[in-house]
Design a protein around this motif. Structure first.
Motif, PDB file in Angstrom:
ATOM      1  N   GLU A 172       2.237   1.528  -3.497  1.00 21.09           N
ATOM      2  CA  GLU A 172       1.301   2.083  -4.409  1.00 21.09           C
ATOM      3  C   GLU A 172       0.931   3.660  -4.222  1.00 21.09           C
ATOM      4  O   GLU A 172       0.997   4.452  -5.294  1.00 21.09           O
TER       5      GLU A 172
ATOM      6  N   GLU B  85       4.043   5.712  -5.666  1.00 20.66           N
ATOM      7  CA  GLU B  85       4.155   5.529  -7.020  1.00 20.66           C
ATOM      8  C   GLU B  85       3.051   6.687  -7.521  1.00 20.66           C
ATOM      9  O   GLU B  85       3.312   7.224  -8.589  1.00 20.66           O
ATOM     10  N   ASP B  86       2.030   6.508  -7.023  1.00 21.11           N
ATOM     11  CA  ASP B  86       0.745   7.551  -7.360  1.00 21.11           C
ATOM     12  C   ASP B  86       1.357   8.855  -7.086  1.00 21.11           C
ATOM     13  O   ASP B  86       1.219  10.048  -7.848  1.00 21.11           O
TER      14      ASP B  86
ATOM     15  N   GLN C 139       0.876  -1.035  -0.053  1.00 24.72           N
ATOM     16  CA  GLN C 139      -0.138  -0.140  -0.035  1.00 24.72           C
ATOM     17  C   GLN C 139       0.823   1.141  -0.047  1.00 24.72           C
ATOM     18  O   GLN C 139       0.531   2.269  -0.580  1.00 24.72           O
TER      19      GLN C 139
END
Length: 113
Positions: free
Chosen positions: A53, A56-57, A50
């Motif tokens: 992610e 990366e976002d 999580q």
């Protein structure tokens, strides 16, 4: 930029200097963009999926925003520079008109009019 009798007026040197500052700011922002290495350090298995992610976002969003801002500042710099060039051209046209008046004009005394 100052307010003159006919609206706004400016000095060409100020416009030119401001366009260079915008361009320099765009370059500094581009050079200071998020380092790709920071984003790779937070990938699975080094980080929780999580977290990876979310990082990366954020990295994609930050890269997109940096690119947009650099492009916007560069475009504004170009526009300001062309405005400064047009201002100098208009100023040169006014100077030419004054030179014509001085070169081709002739004095007529009030009593001879």
């Amino acid at each position: 930029m100052t307010t003159g009798p006919g609206g706004f007026s400016a000095r060409a040197e100020s416009l030119d200097g401001s366009s260079h500052l915008l361009n320099e700011l765009a370059g500094l922002l581009y050079a200071g963009r998020m380092d790709g290495e920071n984003a790779t350090q937070c990938r699975v298995p080094r980080a929780h999926p999580q977290v990876a992610e979310a990082v990366e976002d954020f990295a994609r969003y930050a890269q997109d925003q940096y690119g947009d801002l650099v492009t916007l500042l560069s475009a504004l710099s170009t526009k300001l520079q062309s405005t400064g060039n047009a201002y100098v051209k208009a100023d040169a046209d006014a100077q030419r008109a004054m030179d014509d008046l001085l070169d081709k004009g002739r004095y007529v005394a009030p009593e001879d009019r």
